[in-house]
Design a protein around this motif. Structure first.
Motif, PDB file in Angstrom:
ATOM      1  N   TYR A  45     -18.689 -23.854 -35.561  1.00  0.00           N
ATOM      2  CA  TYR A  45     -17.774 -24.839 -36.357  1.00  0.00           C
ATOM      3  C   TYR A  45     -17.953 -24.138 -37.954  1.00  0.00           C
ATOM      4  O   TYR A  45     -19.039 -23.739 -38.143  1.00  0.00           O
ATOM      5  CB  TYR A  45     -18.662 -26.193 -36.416  1.00  0.00           C
ATOM      6  CG  TYR A  45     -18.246 -27.232 -37.273  1.00  0.00           C
ATOM      7  CD1 TYR A  45     -17.106 -27.823 -36.586  1.00  0.00           C
ATOM      8  CD2 TYR A  45     -18.504 -27.340 -38.698  1.00  0.00           C
ATOM      9  CE1 TYR A  45     -16.341 -28.796 -37.402  1.00  0.00           C
ATOM     10  CE2 TYR A  45     -17.742 -28.239 -39.500  1.00  0.00           C
ATOM     11  CZ  TYR A  45     -16.799 -29.211 -38.804  1.00  0.00           C
ATOM     12  OH  TYR A  45     -16.025 -29.929 -39.697  1.00  0.00           O
ATOM     13  N   PRO A  46     -16.945 -24.038 -38.639  1.00  0.00           N
ATOM     14  CA  PRO A  46     -15.593 -24.866 -37.974  1.00  0.00           C
ATOM     15  C   PRO A  46     -14.991 -23.915 -37.193  1.00  0.00           C
ATOM     16  O   PRO A  46     -15.002 -22.735 -37.019  1.00  0.00           O
ATOM     17  CB  PRO A  46     -14.707 -25.008 -39.324  1.00  0.00           C
ATOM     18  CG  PRO A  46     -15.099 -23.669 -40.253  1.00  0.00           C
ATOM     19  CD  PRO A  46     -16.981 -23.656 -39.770  1.00  0.00           C
ATOM     20  N   PRO A  47     -13.979 -24.561 -36.377  1.00  0.00           N
ATOM     21  CA  PRO A  47     -13.246 -23.761 -35.283  1.00  0.00           C
ATOM     22  C   PRO A  47     -12.315 -22.530 -35.749  1.00  0.00           C
ATOM     23  O   PRO A  47     -11.870 -22.738 -36.677  1.00  0.00           O
ATOM     24  CB  PRO A  47     -12.285 -24.953 -34.543  1.00  0.00           C
ATOM     25  CG  PRO A  47     -12.973 -26.156 -34.871  1.00  0.00           C
ATOM     26  CD  PRO A  47     -13.767 -25.970 -36.405  1.00  0.00           C
ATOM     27  N   GLN A  48     -12.386 -21.533 -34.955  1.00  0.00           N
ATOM     28  CA  GLN A  48     -11.692 -20.658 -35.543  1.00  0.00           C
ATOM     29  C   GLN A  48     -10.581 -20.128 -35.007  1.00  0.00           C
ATOM     30  O   GLN A  48     -10.154 -20.663 -33.722  1.00  0.00           O
ATOM     31  CB  GLN A  48     -12.434 -19.280 -35.373  1.00  0.00           C
ATOM     32  CG  GLN A  48     -13.866 -19.014 -35.782  1.00  0.00           C
ATOM     33  CD  GLN A  48     -14.732 -18.139 -35.672  1.00  0.00           C
ATOM     34  OE1 GLN A  48     -14.579 -17.498 -34.954  1.00  0.00           O
ATOM     35  NE2 GLN A  48     -15.938 -17.777 -36.548  1.00  0.00           N
ATOM     36  N   LEU A  49      -9.057 -20.022 -35.760  1.00  0.00           N
ATOM     37  CA  LEU A  49      -8.049 -19.891 -35.209  1.00  0.00           C
ATOM     38  C   LEU A  49      -7.819 -18.358 -34.411  1.00  0.00           C
ATOM     39  O   LEU A  49      -7.240 -18.441 -33.568  1.00  0.00           O
ATOM     40  CB  LEU A  49      -6.876 -19.938 -36.314  1.00  0.00           C
ATOM     41  CG  LEU A  49      -6.781 -21.373 -36.864  1.00  0.00           C
ATOM     42  CD1 LEU A  49      -5.798 -21.289 -38.217  1.00  0.00           C
ATOM     43  CD2 LEU A  49      -6.359 -22.310 -35.813  1.00  0.00           C
ATOM     44  N   ILE A  50      -8.617 -17.405 -34.779  1.00  0.00           N
ATOM     45  CA  ILE A  50      -8.761 -16.110 -34.407  1.00  0.00           C
ATOM     46  C   ILE A  50     -10.132 -15.711 -33.985  1.00  0.00           C
ATOM     47  O   ILE A  50     -10.795 -15.600 -34.888  1.00  0.00           O
ATOM     48  CB  ILE A  50      -7.923 -15.067 -34.718  1.00  0.00           C
ATOM     49  CG1 ILE A  50      -6.542 -15.666 -35.204  1.00  0.00           C
ATOM     50  CG2 ILE A  50      -8.100 -13.826 -34.159  1.00  0.00           C
ATOM     51  CD1 ILE A  50      -5.627 -14.495 -35.922  1.00  0.00           C
ATOM     52  N   HIS A  51     -10.734 -15.764 -32.865  1.00  0.00           N
ATOM     53  CA  HIS A  51     -12.045 -15.382 -32.518  1.00  0.00           C
ATOM     54  C   HIS A  51     -12.471 -14.100 -32.765  1.00  0.00           C
ATOM     55  O   HIS A  51     -11.644 -13.193 -32.154  1.00  0.00           O
ATOM     56  CB  HIS A  51     -12.411 -15.854 -31.247  1.00  0.00           C
ATOM     57  CG  HIS A  51     -12.644 -17.461 -31.162  1.00  0.00           C
ATOM     58  ND1 HIS A  51     -13.604 -18.104 -31.609  1.00  0.00           N
ATOM     59  CD2 HIS A  51     -11.652 -18.329 -30.562  1.00  0.00           C
ATOM     60  CE1 HIS A  51     -13.490 -19.356 -31.370  1.00  0.00           C
ATOM     61  NE2 HIS A  51     -12.339 -19.607 -30.775  1.00  0.00           N
ATOM     62  N   PRO A  52     -13.425 -13.507 -33.640  1.00  0.00           N
ATOM     63  CA  PRO A  52     -13.811 -12.270 -33.602  1.00  0.00           C
ATOM     64  C   PRO A  52     -14.318 -11.578 -32.179  1.00  0.00           C
ATOM     65  O   PRO A  52     -14.966 -12.552 -31.491  1.00  0.00           O
ATOM     66  CB  PRO A  52     -14.878 -11.944 -34.456  1.00  0.00           C
ATOM     67  CG  PRO A  52     -15.382 -13.342 -34.591  1.00  0.00           C
ATOM     68  CD  PRO A  52     -14.195 -14.168 -34.415  1.00  0.00           C
ATOM     69  N   GLY A  53     -14.103 -10.376 -31.657  1.00  0.00           N
ATOM     70  CA  GLY A  53     -14.493 -10.108 -30.323  1.00  0.00           C
ATOM     71  C   GLY A  53     -13.691 -10.343 -29.218  1.00  0.00           C
ATOM     72  O   GLY A  53     -14.201 -10.603 -28.075  1.00  0.00           O
ATOM     73  N   ALA A  54     -12.445 -11.249 -29.531  1.00  0.00           N
ATOM     74  CA  ALA A  54     -11.631 -11.643 -28.440  1.00  0.00           C
ATOM     75  C   ALA A  54     -11.348 -10.560 -27.399  1.00  0.00           C
ATOM     76  O   ALA A  54     -10.845  -9.545 -27.949  1.00  0.00           O
ATOM     77  CB  ALA A  54     -10.450 -12.233 -28.952  1.00  0.00           C
TER      78      ALA A  54
END
Length: 277
Positions: A45-54
């Motif tokens: 939190y907060p939600p991420q629009l682009i996650h690191p390590g995707a």
């Protein structure tokens, strides 16, 4: 309307349209975003629009640990067979209701429509008993037959509305040329009703692809599951890997999205034509 107001209205309309499109597309994007996220970043939190390590690790894991390809094949078989039988029976029944008018024709049509309104939970036990009696439990045929019982009334009613808009004089001209009723239906009426047939086939495929209750009840082994039943197995007893759930859900949704994008115009044309005739 003044030119300035007209320009403001045009841009405001475009902004509103793109806003609605964004609202409709965002859940699909969020499914994709969650499917790429590592498990330890899903609840941040907060939600991420682009996650690191995707990464696409969840997609690989879905196919490695579960028979997703088999579930896809089973769903495809169920969709094709359900669509072919429903469309064939629906076209014949719809043509009969459209061309053979009698005192009970309207009542029969409304009874077909009413049967489509029955909940699946009402018939799942009688159908299970019937399928057990003919030894079809844990076979794809049980799901196909159950799907046809619910899809055919919808297909019949939809195609009847489309056939009503085709002049009877075309049938009579085919009879004069020596054609039978089935010949007139196959050579004259069905080609003219192609948009309606396409719309009915697509919606029948969607209903069969998304069907869960019959498949979950009749199919007992994982090798016979459809994609809808297989998605339910991703929810664990103690922990649920939501990146895998979203990856599998996106894979299961992709065929329907492609169908709508490719055949949207013909689908809408067939629906509207069948609805207003």
């Amino acid at each position: 309307m003044p030119a300035r107001a007209r320009v403001l209205w045009m841009y405001g309309h475009r902004v509103a349209v793109w806003g609605v499109v964004a609202l409709l597309v965002f859940p699909i994007y969020w499914m994709f975003n969650t499917s790429l996220a590592p498990q330890n970043q899903i609840y941040v939190y907060p939600p991420q629009l682009i996650h690191p390590g995707a990464s696409f690790a969840a997609y690989a894991k879905v196919f490695q640990e579960r028979p997703m390809a088999r579930w896809f094949l089973n769903s495809l078989v169920v969709v094709v067979l359900s669509g072919v039988y429903s469309l064939t029976a629906g076209a014949l029944a719809g043509y009969g209701l459209s061309r053979f008018r009698s005192r009970g024709t309207g009542t029969l049509g409304y009874l077909l429509l009413a049967s489509r309104m029955l909940p699946t939970t009402l018939l799942v036990i009688p159908l299970f008993v019937a399928m057990s009696a003919v030894h079809l439990i844990n076979t794809l045929w049980s799901v196909v037959i159950a799907n046809v019982t619910f899809i055919m009334p919808f297909a019949t009613w939809m195609l009847k509305g489309y056939f009503d808009g085709i002049p009877r004089e075309l049938d009579e001209a085919a009879y004069i040329d020596g054609s039978s009723r089935l010949g007139a239906l196959a050579r004259v009426v069905l080609p003219l009703a192609a948009p309606g047939l396409a719309a009915t086939a697509l919606y029948s495929a969607i209903l069969a692809w998304d069907e869960y209750l019959f498949a979950r009840t009749f199919l007992t082994s994982t090798s016979t599951w459809t994609i809808a039943v297989g998605l339910g197995s991703f929810r664990g007893e103690y922990v649920t890997y939501w990146n895998e759930v979203m990856a599998a859900s996106l894979i299961g949704t992709l065929p329907l999205i492609v169908i709508f994008l490719v055949l949207e115009r013909q689908l809408v044309h067939g629906l509207t034509a069948g609805a207003v005739k």
